[in-house]
Design an enzyme around this catalytic site. Structure first.
Site, PDB file in Angstrom:
ATOM      1  N   HIS A 106       6.499  -1.764   3.678  1.00 19.47           N
ATOM      2  CA  HIS A 106       6.739  -1.780   2.220  1.00 19.47           C
ATOM      3  C   HIS A 106       7.766  -0.217   3.155  1.00 19.47           C
ATOM      4  O   HIS A 106       6.572   0.142   3.697  1.00 19.47           O
ATOM      5  CB  HIS A 106       6.048  -2.030   1.628  1.00 19.47           C
ATOM      6  CG  HIS A 106       6.961  -1.719  -0.074  1.00 19.47           C
ATOM      7  ND1 HIS A 106       7.744  -0.040  -0.038  1.00 19.47           N
ATOM      8  CD2 HIS A 106       7.213  -2.396  -0.711  1.00 19.47           C
ATOM      9  CE1 HIS A 106       8.177   0.004  -1.603  1.00 19.47           C
ATOM     10  NE2 HIS A 106       8.367  -1.069  -1.933  1.00 19.47           N
TER      11      HIS A 106
ATOM     12  N   LEU B 196      -4.948   2.595  -1.046  1.00 20.21           N
ATOM     13  CA  LEU B 196      -4.952   3.827  -0.753  1.00 20.21           C
ATOM     14  C   LEU B 196      -3.643   4.160  -1.285  1.00 20.21           C
ATOM     15  O   LEU B 196      -2.447   3.260  -1.627  1.00 20.21           O
ATOM     16  CB  LEU B 196      -4.604   4.368   0.264  1.00 20.21           C
ATOM     17  CG  LEU B 196      -4.124   5.892   1.056  1.00 20.21           C
ATOM     18  CD1 LEU B 196      -5.306   6.053   1.766  1.00 20.21           C
ATOM     19  CD2 LEU B 196      -2.986   5.900   0.606  1.00 20.21           C
TER      20      LEU B 196
END
Length: 342
Positions: A233, A124
């Site tokens: 992240h 994605l």
């Protein structure tokens, strides 16, 4: 904006996505030959010319006005059959001494391929220029994430019992992975970028060959690296939140390179799979779109799958579409659509 299967003519657009995704996005390396083979593998999957345990369903988000590819996402039918799929499994070892009246528990990492045979939602990525306030009403990220669940729900017999998603781990401002610096670099004679590039290209055998087969005590790692275990992240947090809302949870598995979490669920427990339903299509020239589109619609043809937001709710067992929506989805009155209220 609409989701559709990647096509053989999308190679240039896909390479732009790969270049913008950058380091750490393992499944989309900037390698034109590899990307071309990925497109061909996806075409074979949608055409059902490959075994279902070796299918890659790769989708792109297309801006129909400009023809640009705004993002991508994918589903691996089953992982780990041809190439081992490795994780670390976070565990605990207890140590005690009766003589000294001491008891300690220590976190450990075990090399694991426990997820062999599961499906994976992956790859994605949404280009930065299609994020943010300017595109908030289009909800591009949600469209990329949720369309995959409607595909799985529609073709449920093509998938196994469980699904997982690997989340990108923590990197500092210098694009350095503390987890890799404290662990991986000591076992692999290469830097992170090279190891990441090789795994992205499907060359993963070196992981099992070079990594220790015994549990790794996390106490030997730096404090900074330990703090990265199971963390994502900063750019991955929205994707993780969407997956958590669908019911995926972290069960202690992490990426072997950057320490990012792997979230998982039984497919039949995923919210979008459970709550999506089929409706008959009625196309009307007088149908008007609402200002906020809360319904996601997906077609029922695998090879010509398409998904987009639509502007109204179904009534009874019928969904009324505007002519523009019907054209975007490639349907006519009498066809069926799978709908999900978001």
């Amino acid at each position: 904006m609409r989701i559709r299967p990647i096509a053989r003519g999308d190679l240039d657009g896909l390479q732009v996505l790969a270049q913008q995704a950058g380091v750490g996005f393992t499944s989309l390396p900037d390698n034109r030959e590899f990307l071309a083979s990925k497109i061909e593998l996806a075409a074979s999957a949608f055409e059902q010319r490959t075994p279902k345990n070796n299918r890659l369903y790769f989708f792109v988000l297309e801006d129909e006005t400009s023809g640009e590819l705004a993002g991508c996402c994918a589903i691996e039918g089953e992982i780990g059959h041809e190439v081992p799929f490795y994780h670390y499994r976070l565990g605990t070892l207890a140590h005690s001494s009766v003589q000294l009246d001491l008891h300690r528990t220590i976190d450990t990492l075990f090399l694991s391929s426990d997820h062999t045979g599961d499906a994976e939602v992956c790859s994605l990525f949404l280009r930065p220029e299609f994020r943010g306030e300017a595109h908030k009403h289009l909800r591009n990220g949600a469209l990329l994430s949720k369309a995959r669940w409607l595909f799985i729900a529609q073709f449920r017999d093509q998938f196994p019992g469980k699904v997982l998603a690997e989340m990108r781990g923590v990197f500092d401002d210098n694009n350095r992975s503390p987890f890799w610096e404290s662990l991986g670099k000591h076992f692999f004679p290469m830097d992170f970028d090279e190891a990441d590039r090789l795994t992205g290209l499907g060359q993963k055998s070196f992981i099992g060959e070079l990594m220790p087969k015994f549990p790794i005590y996390t106490t030997f790692m730096s404090e900074e690296a330990r703090a990265c275990i199971g963390q994502v992240h900063r750019h991955t947090r929205p994707a993780l939140e969407m997956l958590k809302k669908e019911g995926l949870r972290w069960e202690g598995f992490i990426d072997i390179f950057d320490g990012g979490p792997t979230v998982e669920a039984y497919i039949d427990d995923v919210r979008a799979v459970r709550h999506s339903h089929l409706y008959d299509v009625k196309v009307s020239a007088t149908a008007r779109e609402e200002s906020v589109s809360r319904w996601l619609a997906a077609t029922t043809d695998m090879q010509h799958f398409s998904a987009c937001w639509i502007g109204r709710a179904p009534q009874d067992d019928v969904i009324t579409l505007s002519e523009e929506e019907a054209q975007r989805l490639g349907v006519v009155s009498g066809d069926s659509l799978r709908l999900l209220e978001t």
